[in-house]
Design a protein around this motif. Structure first.
Motif, PDB file in Angstrom:
ATOM      1  N   MET A 250       0.757  -1.300  -0.130  1.00 49.21           N
ATOM      2  CA  MET A 250      -0.105  -0.078   0.176  1.00 49.21           C
ATOM      3  C   MET A 250       0.979   1.175   0.029  1.00 49.21           C
ATOM      4  N   THR A 251       0.579   2.187  -0.862  1.00 49.53           N
ATOM      5  CA  THR A 251       1.329   3.503  -0.682  1.00 49.53           C
ATOM      6  C   THR A 251       0.434   4.537   0.018  1.00 49.53           C
ATOM      7  N   THR A 252       1.117   5.452   0.388  1.00 49.07           N
ATOM      8  CA  THR A 252       0.566   6.691   1.099  1.00 49.07           C
ATOM      9  C   THR A 252       0.990   7.845   0.352  1.00 49.07           C
ATOM     10  N   ARG A 253      -0.314   8.932   0.377  1.00 50.05           N
ATOM     11  CA  ARG A 253      -0.059   9.975  -0.306  1.00 50.05           C
ATOM     12  C   ARG A 253       1.146  10.892   0.293  1.00 50.05           C
ATOM     13  N   ARG A 254       1.842  11.472  -0.653  1.00 51.86           N
ATOM     14  CA  ARG A 254       2.993  12.131   0.003  1.00 51.86           C
ATOM     15  C   ARG A 254       2.365  13.768   0.517  1.00 51.86           C
ATOM     16  N   ARG A 255       2.272  14.214   1.558  1.00 52.74           N
ATOM     17  CA  ARG A 255       2.085  15.409   1.761  1.00 52.74           C
ATOM     18  C   ARG A 255       2.959  16.255   2.526  1.00 52.74           C
ATOM     19  N   PHE A 256       3.094  17.387   2.143  1.00 49.28           N
ATOM     20  CA  PHE A 256       4.230  18.447   2.584  1.00 49.28           C
ATOM     21  C   PHE A 256       3.628  18.914   4.031  1.00 49.28           C
ATOM     22  N   THR A 257       4.568  19.133   4.987  1.00 45.50           N
ATOM     23  CA  THR A 257       4.273  19.774   6.240  1.00 45.50           C
ATOM     24  C   THR A 257       4.283  21.343   5.951  1.00 45.50           C
ATOM     25  N   LEU A 258       3.705  22.183   6.828  1.00 49.40           N
ATOM     26  CA  LEU A 258       4.028  23.802   6.757  1.00 49.40           C
ATOM     27  C   LEU A 258       5.356  24.061   6.612  1.00 49.40           C
ATOM     28  N   THR A 259       6.174  23.413   7.450  1.00 50.66           N
ATOM     29  CA  THR A 259       7.774  23.665   7.222  1.00 50.66           C
ATOM     30  C   THR A 259       8.162  23.654   5.875  1.00 50.66           C
ATOM     31  N   GLN A 260       7.677  22.307   5.357  1.00 50.56           N
ATOM     32  CA  GLN A 260       8.357  21.787   4.116  1.00 50.56           C
ATOM     33  C   GLN A 260       7.822  23.018   3.033  1.00 50.56           C
ATOM     34  N   TYR A 261       6.636  23.298   3.247  1.00 49.13           N
ATOM     35  CA  TYR A 261       5.884  24.392   2.239  1.00 49.13           C
ATOM     36  C   TYR A 261       6.672  25.449   2.492  1.00 49.13           C
ATOM     37  N   LEU A 262       6.875  26.085   3.487  1.00 46.16           N
ATOM     38  CA  LEU A 262       7.698  27.248   3.662  1.00 46.16           C
ATOM     39  C   LEU A 262       8.647  27.457   3.200  1.00 46.16           C
TER      40      LEU A 262
ATOM     41  N   GLY B 246      -4.111  25.617   2.071  1.00 49.81           N
ATOM     42  CA  GLY B 246      -4.554  25.212   3.292  1.00 49.81           C
ATOM     43  C   GLY B 246      -4.131  24.031   4.001  1.00 49.81           C
ATOM     44  N   PHE B 247      -3.865  23.895   5.098  1.00 49.21           N
ATOM     45  CA  PHE B 247      -3.010  22.879   6.055  1.00 49.21           C
ATOM     46  C   PHE B 247      -4.276  22.405   6.983  1.00 49.21           C
TER      47      PHE B 247
ATOM     48  N   LEU C  50       0.626  13.551  14.485  1.00 54.16           N
ATOM     49  CA  LEU C  50       2.022  14.185  14.237  1.00 54.16           C
ATOM     50  C   LEU C  50       2.192  15.477  14.939  1.00 54.16           C
ATOM     51  N   GLY C  51       0.888  16.137  15.109  1.00 53.53           N
ATOM     52  CA  GLY C  51       1.086  17.568  15.633  1.00 53.53           C
ATOM     53  C   GLY C  51       1.499  18.375  14.885  1.00 53.53           C
ATOM     54  N   GLN C  52       1.573  18.052  13.294  1.00 53.90           N
ATOM     55  CA  GLN C  52       1.945  18.887  12.184  1.00 53.90           C
ATOM     56  C   GLN C  52       0.753  19.368  11.435  1.00 53.90           C
ATOM     57  N   PHE C  53       0.913  20.654  10.931  1.00 52.26           N
ATOM     58  CA  PHE C  53       0.166  21.280   9.967  1.00 52.26           C
ATOM     59  C   PHE C  53       0.559  20.280   8.424  1.00 52.26           C
TER      60      PHE C  53
ATOM     61  N   HIS D 140      -4.799  21.273   1.090  1.00 55.88           N
ATOM     62  CA  HIS D 140      -5.566  22.107   0.077  1.00 55.88           C
ATOM     63  C   HIS D 140      -4.621  22.986  -0.729  1.00 55.88           C
ATOM     64  N   PRO D 141      -3.919  22.643  -1.431  1.00 50.91           N
ATOM     65  CA  PRO D 141      -2.974  23.523  -2.299  1.00 50.91           C
ATOM     66  C   PRO D 141      -3.746  24.300  -3.343  1.00 50.91           C
ATOM     67  N   ASN D 142      -3.083  25.372  -3.293  1.00 54.39           N
ATOM     68  CA  ASN D 142      -3.795  26.409  -4.717  1.00 54.39           C
ATOM     69  C   ASN D 142      -5.233  26.457  -4.430  1.00 54.39           C
TER      70      ASN D 142
END
Length: 365
Positions: A1-13, A191-192, A198-201, A205-207
């Motif tokens: 099973m693969t999981t969807r890759r999501r950026f954290t707020l830190t990575q986005y910034l 949107g995060f 994880l305690g992470q945003f 919701h990109p763009n």
């Protein structure tokens, strides 16, 4: 099973910072401090009465009325403290301004000062908190005047009186079924969602984009007798539905929490109106320009919508006072532009034909 890759707020910034190779990282660090304050508020809100945080402040609090003349809830006070305490220490800020404080907040002399200023409404919609309706926080980042940066002097009210076009970033946190952070750094809106494990945003919701047209409008209809003619005309036409001038049916919404209204519009379109009216002629509106209308306006316009006073673009208004009030209309671009057009031609409307708000009302004899 693969999981969807999501950026954290830190990575986005970090990705956003790569557009500016010479950036120091202070801007990102400040936004992460703001996000931490929002996480703390979200946790406190989630406990509700279990955390003894509902209702008015404790007796040892010196005031329960803010500069707006509004009663402060316990959560107003603690949310304001989260914002100040979690952002003052980093060395990124020259000062802050808040709905809950009469005057600008000075960074303590023992702490390093930076080149940015933070303005915020720590808990928007707090009148709804006792009935468990979605509330949120709104914030905006400005650059401090150069003489403040060079001298390190205390900030004064005039330093914050910058039009919305000068904002470097704006965002809001939404404390609802999920906790979300919606943010713009001048390159679209993202949107995060807070991952409680994880305690992470996490970027969910990109763009974000607002449709140009809509079938929904939000306004407090109890103020209808105070509306100006262009607003009455717009609402009357929406209420007339398919048989009226618009030729389509509209739905009306009103949550009394602007962050919740803004989020709904970002997700599916719509228009929000809290216009200037005649209820109190001494006030040009209900909402605050610097820490409510301007941040939301920047987010809306970065998402392809429009924000306006009803007469002119919101972000071009030159502030004259720290807690200045203003009328606000925002949302789907074509609808906001229609209201602006109605303000330019007010004589085209007669307000005696509306069956909902006329003397006889819907409940005819």
């Amino acid at each position: 099973m693969t999981t969807r890759r999501r950026f954290t707020l830190t990575q986005y910034l970090i990705e956003q910072r790569r557009r500016f190779p010479s950036a120091s990282g202070d801007f990102n660090a400040l936004l992460l401090d703001v996000a931490l304050a929002c996480k703390a508020i979200a946790r406190t809100v989630a406990f509700g009465d279990l955390g003894s945080m509902l209702g008015q402040p404790a007796p040892d609090v010196t005031t329960s009325v803010n500069v707006q003349g509004e009663e402060q809830k316990k959560l107003d006070v603690i949310s304001n403290e989260y914002f100040t305490q979690m952002t003052e220490w980093g060395g990124h800020l020259a000062g802050m301004a808040s709905e809950e404080m009469d005057h600008p907040y000075q960074i303590p002399a023992t702490m390093q000062r930076g080149k940015y200023m933070l303005v915020f409404d720590p808990l928007d919609g707090s009148s709804n908190i006792d009935v468990n309706v979605t509330v949120g926080s709104i914030f905006s980042v400005l650059r401090a005047p150069q003489d403040v940066i060079d001298s390190g002097r205390d900030v004064v009210e005039a330093d914050f009186l910058q039009p919305g076009t000068e904002q470097l970033a704006a965002g809001y946190a939404l404390y609802g079924p999920t906790t979300m952070l919606v943010l713009t750094v001048g390159n679209g809106v993202a949107g995060f969602t807070l991952d409680p494990n994880l305690g992470q945003f996490m970027l969910t919701h990109p763009n974000m984009q607002i449709p140009e047209d809509t079938h929904e409008f939000a306004i407090n209809a109890s103020n209808s007798r105070f509306w100006e003619a262009p607003v009455k005309r717009y609402v009357d036409e929406c209420l007339a539905g398919k048989t009226g001038a618009r030729g389509k049916d509209f739905n009306m919404r009103w949550i009394a929490s602007m962050v919740a209204e803004a989020h709904r519009i970002l997700m599916r379109g719509g228009i929000f109106m809290y216009p200037r009216d005649t209820k109190d002629p001494s006030k040009n509106g209900r909402l605050r320009l610097l820490y409510e209308a301007n941040p939301v306006g920047m987010i809306i316009e970065q998402a392809g919508g429009r924000a306006s006073t009803g007469r002119e673009p919101m972000l071009t208004v030159q502030p004259t006072a720290l807690h200045q009030r203003i009328g606000l209309v925002f949302g789907s671009k074509n609808e906001v532009e229609r209201i602006e057009r109605y303000h330019r031609e007010p004589g085209a409307y007669k307000d005696d034909a509306n069956p909902l708000f006329a003397e006889r009302s819907l409940f005819r004899d």
